[in-house]
Design an enzyme around this catalytic site. Structure first.
Site, short mmCIF file in Angstrom:
data_model
loop_
_atom_site.label_atom_id
_atom_site.label_comp_id
_atom_site.label_asym_id
_atom_site.label_seq_id
_atom_site.Cartn_x
_atom_site.Cartn_y
_atom_site.Cartn_z
N CYS A 2 2.70 2.19 4.81
CA CYS A 2 3.51 3.14 4.03
C CYS A 2 2.78 3.42 2.72
CB CYS A 2 4.91 2.66 3.64
SG CYS A 2 5.98 2.38 5.07
N GLY A 28 0.99 6.81 6.30
CA GLY A 28 2.19 6.91 7.13
C GLY A 28 2.45 8.34 7.53
N ASN A 102 6.69 -0.33 -0.24
CA ASN A 102 5.63 -0.54 0.74
C ASN A 102 5.44 -2.05 0.89
OD1 ASN A 102 2.02 -0.48 0.53
ND2 ASN A 102 3.27 -0.45 2.36
N GLY A 103 5.48 -2.50 2.14
CA GLY A 103 5.27 -3.92 2.38
C GLY A 103 6.19 -4.41 3.47
N TYR A 244 -9.82 -1.05 6.86
CA TYR A 244 -9.38 0.15 7.58
C TYR A 244 -8.37 1.00 6.84
CZ TYR A 244 -6.67 2.93 10.90
OH TYR A 244 -6.01 3.95 11.53
#
Ligand code: AMP
Length: 475
Positions: A2, A28, A102-103, A244
């Site tokens: 995200c 996302g 986010n997480g 990545y």
């Protein structure tokens, strides 16, 4: 995964938030949303789809305000349903607040049940709503966001970078280990906090610095102040952001991601040189690695696969069959660059092995004689619980296969993964300051059934208040 962003801008935030989310789209693709606070009024617009599909000029015009938050979603927990699309807007004790996260938390279930026992109801299945409930719980007692975030940090286990618009200010905080990225930037008329620095670049802003692990920022039209809530000896920045996930042009925790990948490419050549005619990346994730390999080896960098830019990442396909078909639509080989040649094929990682196997088949049918696969990460052996969509051990090709067995399975002529030490050296942070759970199976927070070297988190009695100057002046 995200992407999150929070902006304070005297000229209005809806367009800056939209551009910033566009820059974070790689984090996302399932849904996107913006919430804006204007005095006491909260407005939002969010929907499933890409940023360009979700917003139009009319929706952005209606999102009036000088403080706002935005989110692009890639689900790790919580179903793919409209209720789970962030940001979330709440009203609490007469005031509105909007939150995006986010997480991934590893103790959501117990926290959720704590609130449910007290009669609280939830509208979504996300971690974010649990974070909001904790914040409200403490705001009810003390009325202070600093105290509420302190409570959060003492109760939450896992990774969280959060932006929150409340009571005339934007707040941003990062978990005590700094697992997921979050950085602060200055723009012409305000400030921005975002998952990656590319969002700051998109607004022609300046990266000020990363939000520190365990730090809470408060941002208004007058500037920025900071509260350090926790201190740790060792952080746990997610290693997979460098491998990545982040864009190559982002600077994360002081390190340019492109440099890391190029250095790994160079080391891949040193560790496993190959007698080849061309060095070919798997686009786009393998490009910076392949440039490093080509520069170090003197073998020409050659594009041999062209990516269809109008397709989402293959991982978001719902089934294995769909994923396999998607690879073929996503990439097309250039026969002339491959026919009769021996190539070094470079990608960032092998997760399930589906992509590599299909790509190798495609390249071989386009005439390549030898395919020497070089991978920018060590074997991925364990799932991620802290925010990256990394499947179970059974689905991970390297979890129970050695390098030769993986080579055989993906049908490469030869295969080499970068060594762990070379990866760490390329990132430049000490290994102890990184989360390497997906590579080592050892996590920086306690996770049921898994091996952990949990970091000690110290709560600071006296919060450190930094003045406006440390953030490059006022807005
Ligand atoms: P596969 O081996 O078929 O599972 O696909 C691996 C490729 O997908 C890698 O080379 C990456 O480019 C990409 N990838 C790796 N991890 C993820 C992830 N968590 N979500 C989406 N794509 C990923």
């Amino acid at each position: 995964m995200c992407g999150i962003v929070g902006i304070v801008d005297a000229g209005g935030v809806s367009h800056p938030l939209y551009y910033a989310l566009y820059a974070l789209q790689h984090r996302g693709q399932e849904s996107a949303g913006i919430s804006v606070i204007n005095g006491d009024r909260l407005r939002k617009h969010k929907a499933q789809g890409l940023v360009a599909e979700v917003f139009d000029p009319e929706t952005l015009r209606r999102l009036e305000g000088q403080i706002g938050v935005g989110h692009v979603r890639y689900p790790t927990t919580g179903a793919n349903t409209p209720e789970n699309i962030q940001p979330f807007n709440f009203r609490f004790m007469g005031k509105g607040f909007a939150i995006a996260h986010n997480g991934n938390l590893v103790n959501t279930r117990e926290l959720r049940s704590y609130f449910e026992q007290a009669g609280q109801i939830f509208c979504t299945t996300t971690d974010t709503e649990v974070i909001a409930a904790l914040i409200a719980d403490e705001l009810r007692r003390s009325g202070s966001i600093e105290d509420a975030v302190r409570l959060c940090m003492s109760r939450l286990r896992g990774s969280y970078s959060v932006v929150l618009a409340y009571d005339g200010a934007l707040y941003a905080f990062r978990d005590p280990l700094g697992i997921k990225p979050l950085c602060l930037g200055r723009t012409a008329r305000g400030h921005i906090v975002a998952s990656e620095s590319v969002a700051i670049d998109a607004l022609s802003g300046t990266l000020v610095r990363d939000v520190r692990p365990g730090e809470l920022l408060r941002i208004t039209g007058d500037g920025v102040s900071s509260t350090r809530i926790t201190k740790v000896d060792r952080t746990a920045h997610c290693i997979f952001e460098y491998i990545y996930f982040a864009r190559a042009d982002s600077v994360i925790d002081g390190v340019l991601v492109y440099d890391v990948r190029r250095k790994i490419g160079k080391r891949l050549h040193e560790e496993a040189p190959a007698d080849a005619d061309a060095v070919c990346p798997v686009p786009d994730s393998g490009t910076a690695y392949a440039i490093g390999y080509a520069q170090a080896s003197g073998v020409p960098f050659t594009e041999s696969l062209i990516k269809n830019r109008y397709m989402g990442r293959t991982f978001i396909m719902p089934s294995q069959a769909a994923r396999e078909q998607a690879v073929r639509i996503k990439m097309n080989p250039i026969r002339k660059h491959l026919d009769g040649r021996s190539i070094v094929l470079i990608d960032d990682s092998i997760v399930r092995g589906t992509t590599s196997r299909r790509i190798i088949q495609m390249i071989r049918s386009a005439g390549a004689r030898e395919i020497h696969m070089r991978i920018g990460s060590p074997p991925i052996r364990a799932p991620c619980y802290l925010g990256v969509d990394m499947p179970t051990r059974e689905e991970l090709i390297a979890s129970c296969r050695d390098e030769e067995q993986v080579r055989d399975s993906v049908t490469a002529t030869s295969l080499h993964y970068i060594s762990f030490d070379a990866l760490i050296e390329a990132i430049g942070h000490p290994c102890d300051n990184l989360c390497t759970g997906c590579l080592s199976g050892c996590y920086p927070v306690a996770i049921d059934g898994e091996h952990a070297r949990a970091r000690e988190v110290e709560f600071l009695d006296e919060t450190l208040q930094l003045g406006l100057d440390s953030f490059g002046g006022t807005a």
